[in-house]
Design a protein around this motif. Structure first.
Motif, PDB file in Angstrom:
ATOM      1  N   PHE A   1       0.830  -1.197   0.000  1.00  0.00           N
ATOM      2  CA  PHE A   1       0.000   0.000   0.000  1.00  0.00           C
ATOM      3  C   PHE A   1       0.873   1.259   0.000  1.00  0.00           C
ATOM      4  O   PHE A   1       0.660   2.183  -0.785  1.00  0.00           O
ATOM      5  N   ALA A   2       1.876   1.288   0.886  1.00  0.00           N
ATOM      6  CA  ALA A   2       2.727   2.479   1.003  1.00  0.00           C
ATOM      7  C   ALA A   2       3.516   2.737  -0.272  1.00  0.00           C
ATOM      8  O   ALA A   2       3.768   3.891  -0.630  1.00  0.00           O
ATOM      9  N   LEU A   3       3.883   1.671  -0.971  1.00  0.00           N
ATOM     10  CA  LEU A   3       4.702   1.827  -2.164  1.00  0.00           C
ATOM     11  C   LEU A   3       3.887   2.123  -3.413  1.00  0.00           C
ATOM     12  O   LEU A   3       4.283   2.937  -4.251  1.00  0.00           O
ATOM     13  N   GLU A   4       2.710   1.496  -3.560  1.00  0.00           N
ATOM     14  CA  GLU A   4       1.995   1.521  -4.827  1.00  0.00           C
ATOM     15  C   GLU A   4       0.696   2.332  -4.830  1.00  0.00           C
ATOM     16  O   GLU A   4       0.185   2.665  -5.903  1.00  0.00           O
ATOM     17  N   LEU A   5       0.165   2.641  -3.655  1.00  0.00           N
ATOM     18  CA  LEU A   5      -1.123   3.330  -3.601  1.00  0.00           C
ATOM     19  C   LEU A   5      -1.077   4.657  -2.854  1.00  0.00           C
ATOM     20  O   LEU A   5      -1.728   5.625  -3.256  1.00  0.00           O
ATOM     21  N   GLN A   6      -0.349   4.692  -1.768  1.00  0.00           N
ATOM     22  CA  GLN A   6      -0.398   5.829  -0.850  1.00  0.00           C
ATOM     23  C   GLN A   6      -0.064   7.145  -1.541  1.00  0.00           C
ATOM     24  O   GLN A   6       0.972   7.288  -2.179  1.00  0.00           O
ATOM     25  N   GLY A   7      -0.976   8.097  -1.428  1.00  0.00           N
ATOM     26  CA  GLY A   7      -0.743   9.434  -1.943  1.00  0.00           C
ATOM     27  C   GLY A   7      -0.959   9.602  -3.426  1.00  0.00           C
ATOM     28  O   GLY A   7      -0.888  10.719  -3.938  1.00  0.00           O
ATOM     29  N   LYS A   8      -1.250   8.520  -4.146  1.00  0.00           N
ATOM     30  CA  LYS A   8      -1.386   8.604  -5.602  1.00  0.00           C
ATOM     31  C   LYS A   8      -2.813   8.987  -5.986  1.00  0.00           C
ATOM     32  O   LYS A   8      -3.775   8.695  -5.271  1.00  0.00           O
ATOM     33  N   ALA A   9      -2.946   9.650  -7.127  1.00  0.00           N
ATOM     34  CA  ALA A   9      -4.257  10.053  -7.621  1.00  0.00           C
ATOM     35  C   ALA A   9      -5.042   8.823  -8.066  1.00  0.00           C
ATOM     36  O   ALA A   9      -4.482   7.846  -8.581  1.00  0.00           O
ATOM     37  N   ASN A  10      -6.353   8.877  -7.886  1.00  0.00           N
ATOM     38  CA  ASN A  10      -7.199   7.739  -8.265  1.00  0.00           C
ATOM     39  C   ASN A  10      -7.078   7.388  -9.740  1.00  0.00           C
ATOM     40  O   ASN A  10      -7.142   6.212 -10.125  1.00  0.00           O
ATOM     41  N   GLU A  11      -6.940   8.383 -10.580  1.00  0.00           N
ATOM     42  CA  GLU A  11      -6.804   8.124 -12.020  1.00  0.00           C
ATOM     43  C   GLU A  11      -5.584   7.259 -12.303  1.00  0.00           C
ATOM     44  O   GLU A  11      -5.647   6.312 -13.104  1.00  0.00           O
ATOM     45  N   ALA A  12      -4.468   7.562 -11.641  1.00  0.00           N
ATOM     46  CA  ALA A  12      -3.247   6.785 -11.842  1.00  0.00           C
ATOM     47  C   ALA A  12      -3.397   5.374 -11.278  1.00  0.00           C
ATOM     48  O   ALA A  12      -2.905   4.404 -11.872  1.00  0.00           O
ATOM     49  N   ILE A  13      -4.058   5.254 -10.135  1.00  0.00           N
ATOM     50  CA  ILE A  13      -4.274   3.926  -9.540  1.00  0.00           C
ATOM     51  C   ILE A  13      -5.134   3.063 -10.453  1.00  0.00           C
ATOM     52  O   ILE A  13      -4.824   1.895 -10.708  1.00  0.00           O
ATOM     53  N   ALA A  14      -6.208   3.630 -10.965  1.00  0.00           N
ATOM     54  CA  ALA A  14      -7.088   2.863 -11.857  1.00  0.00           C
ATOM     55  C   ALA A  14      -6.358   2.438 -13.121  1.00  0.00           C
ATOM     56  O   ALA A  14      -6.503   1.299 -13.590  1.00  0.00           O
ATOM     57  N   ALA A  15      -5.567   3.339 -13.683  1.00  0.00           N
ATOM     58  CA  ALA A  15      -4.842   3.022 -14.912  1.00  0.00           C
ATOM     59  C   ALA A  15      -3.871   1.872 -14.700  1.00  0.00           C
ATOM     60  O   ALA A  15      -3.628   1.073 -15.615  1.00  0.00           O
ATOM     61  N   ARG A  16      -3.341   1.743 -13.490  1.00  0.00           N
ATOM     62  CA  ARG A  16      -2.370   0.678 -13.234  1.00  0.00           C
ATOM     63  C   ARG A  16      -3.040  -0.654 -12.902  1.00  0.00           C
ATOM     64  O   ARG A  16      -2.623  -1.708 -13.394  1.00  0.00           O
ATOM     65  N   PHE A  17      -4.093  -0.624 -12.080  1.00  0.00           N
ATOM     66  CA  PHE A  17      -4.614  -1.869 -11.519  1.00  0.00           C
ATOM     67  C   PHE A  17      -5.879  -2.390 -12.196  1.00  0.00           C
ATOM     68  O   PHE A  17      -6.209  -3.569 -12.053  1.00  0.00           O
ATOM     69  N   ILE A  18      -6.599  -1.538 -12.904  1.00  0.00           N
ATOM     70  CA  ILE A  18      -7.768  -2.015 -13.661  1.00  0.00           C
ATOM     71  C   ILE A  18      -7.719  -1.433 -15.080  1.00  0.00           C
ATOM     72  O   ILE A  18      -8.696  -0.827 -15.548  1.00  0.00           O
ATOM     73  N   PRO A  19      -6.596  -1.624 -15.780  1.00  0.00           N
ATOM     74  CA  PRO A  19      -6.410  -0.960 -17.072  1.00  0.00           C
ATOM     75  C   PRO A  19      -7.339  -1.472 -18.174  1.00  0.00           C
ATOM     76  O   PRO A  19      -7.552  -0.770 -19.167  1.00  0.00           O
ATOM     77  N   ASP A  20      -7.889  -2.681 -18.000  1.00  0.00           N
ATOM     78  CA  ASP A  20      -8.725  -3.247 -19.050  1.00  0.00           C
ATOM     79  C   ASP A  20     -10.160  -2.720 -19.026  1.00  0.00           C
ATOM     80  O   ASP A  20     -10.918  -2.944 -19.974  1.00  0.00           O
ATOM     81  N   LEU A  21     -10.530  -2.006 -17.971  1.00  0.00           N
ATOM     82  CA  LEU A  21     -11.875  -1.448 -17.904  1.00  0.00           C
ATOM     83  C   LEU A  21     -11.961  -0.160 -18.714  1.00  0.00           C
ATOM     84  O   LEU A  21     -10.995   0.608 -18.779  1.00  0.00           O
TER      85      LEU A  21
ATOM     86  N   PRO B   1     -12.766   3.734 -19.401  1.00  0.00           N
ATOM     87  CA  PRO B   1     -12.539   4.849 -18.463  1.00  0.00           C
ATOM     88  C   PRO B   1     -13.712   5.120 -17.540  1.00  0.00           C
ATOM     89  O   PRO B   1     -13.510   5.381 -16.342  1.00  0.00           O
ATOM     90  N   GLU B   2     -14.939   5.047 -18.060  1.00  0.00           N
ATOM     91  CA  GLU B   2     -16.088   5.351 -17.201  1.00  0.00           C
ATOM     92  C   GLU B   2     -16.268   4.297 -16.110  1.00  0.00           C
ATOM     93  O   GLU B   2     -16.697   4.599 -14.985  1.00  0.00           O
ATOM     94  N   GLU B   3     -15.893   3.043 -16.412  1.00  0.00           N
ATOM     95  CA  GLU B   3     -15.978   2.005 -15.389  1.00  0.00           C
ATOM     96  C   GLU B   3     -14.855   2.148 -14.369  1.00  0.00           C
ATOM     97  O   GLU B   3     -15.041   1.868 -13.175  1.00  0.00           O
TER      98      GLU B   3
ATOM     99  N   MET C   1     -13.425   3.542  -8.709  1.00  0.00           N
ATOM    100  CA  MET C   1     -12.718   4.388  -7.759  1.00  0.00           C
ATOM    101  C   MET C   1     -13.691   5.205  -6.909  1.00  0.00           C
ATOM    102  O   MET C   1     -13.447   5.436  -5.717  1.00  0.00           O
ATOM    103  N   ARG C   2     -14.791   5.630  -7.494  1.00  0.00           N
ATOM    104  CA  ARG C   2     -15.801   6.328  -6.692  1.00  0.00           C
ATOM    105  C   ARG C   2     -16.390   5.396  -5.635  1.00  0.00           C
ATOM    106  O   ARG C   2     -16.664   5.814  -4.503  1.00  0.00           O
ATOM    107  N   GLY C   3     -16.564   4.130  -6.000  1.00  0.00           N
ATOM    108  CA  GLY C   3     -17.049   3.161  -5.030  1.00  0.00           C
ATOM    109  C   GLY C   3     -16.064   2.961  -3.896  1.00  0.00           C
ATOM    110  O   GLY C   3     -16.461   2.848  -2.723  1.00  0.00           O
TER     111      GLY C   3
END
Length: 229
Positions: free
Chosen positions: A44-64, A66-68, A73-75
């Motif tokens: 968490f501290a290395l890969e998620l902490q402090g990062k913008a939601n857009e960047a997190i989504a692009a890394r961990f759910i890239p196949d979805l 954009p609207e999904e 992330m809103r959920g």
């Protein structure tokens, strides 16, 4: 204490004003479990902490689409807010430091990558909203942290000078943002250890805001030198 012109204090919110990182970790794990991701504290501290939601989504759910990605992330943020409503606790010494700053006339801003609803929840939950002359939301700017723009905006709103101001951060991303804006940054050790924070560029780190080294550094940065007769 005689303040230097342009001096100010700028605070991140999550993990810096309040120790919310365990709640974010739980919310991320519940949200990303269906996608095959699990995070321990170190990841968490290395890969998620402090990062913008857009960047997190692009890394961990890239196949979805954009609207999904946005919906996921809103959920996650809604789940975090549900968890946080009764679990917001200030980092020790915070209120005393805010009192000292107010008494000295030292202006303060809150600067975060969190969505506005999260920032509102934490500031109101701690009862500190009125302490800050500015609230900067990174996702509402052209660039969030680690870009320096959020802290540059905080300085602009306060009419402050980075050379005589101090930032407080708990993440590598946040430290990079504050340092990029020219601020000396103190790390708050809610997730990272001292060595990690110094490696990221923090001038020092502390577990609480009443740490003597932290208070000495603030005084030396924002005030006129005191000479004994």
């Amino acid at each position: 204490m005689i303040l230097l012109p342009g001096s100010a204090l700028l605070f991140d919110i999550d993990g810096t004003l309040a120790d919310t990182d365990p709640l974010h970790l739980e919310a991320f794990n519940r949200t990303f479990a269906p996608f095959g991701h699990h995070f321990d504290k170190a990841r968490f501290a290395l890969e998620l902490q402090g990062k913008a939601n857009e960047a997190i989504a692009a890394r961990f759910i890239p196949d979805l689409p954009p609207e999904e990605q946005i919906a996921v992330m809103r959920g996650k943020e809604a789940l975090f807010r549900d968890l946080a409503r009764t679990e917001i606790h200030a980092v020790p010494g915070l209120f005393e430091l805010l009192d000292l700053a107010d008494a000295a006339g030292l202006p303060m801003a809150a600067v975060t990558n969190a969505p506005r609803a999260n920032a509102d929840l934490i500031l109101d939950g701690l009862g500190v909203r009125d302490r800050f002359k500015a609230l900067v939301i990174g996702e509402e700017l052209a660039h969030g942290k680690p870009h320096p723009l959020p802290y540059l905006e905080g300085l602009r709103h306060l009419g402050a000078d980075a050379r005589v101001s101090v930032a407080f951060e708990d993440s590598r991303t946040g430290i990079a943002s504050a340092n990029g804006a020219g601020l000396a940054t103190i790390g708050i050790r809610t997730s990272l250890v001292d060595a990690d924070m110094r490696a990221a560029g923090a001038v020092l780190s502390a577990d609480s805001y009443d740490d003597p080294a932290l208070l000495v550094f603030i005084h030396a940065t924002v005030s006129e030198p005191e000479f004994s007769q």
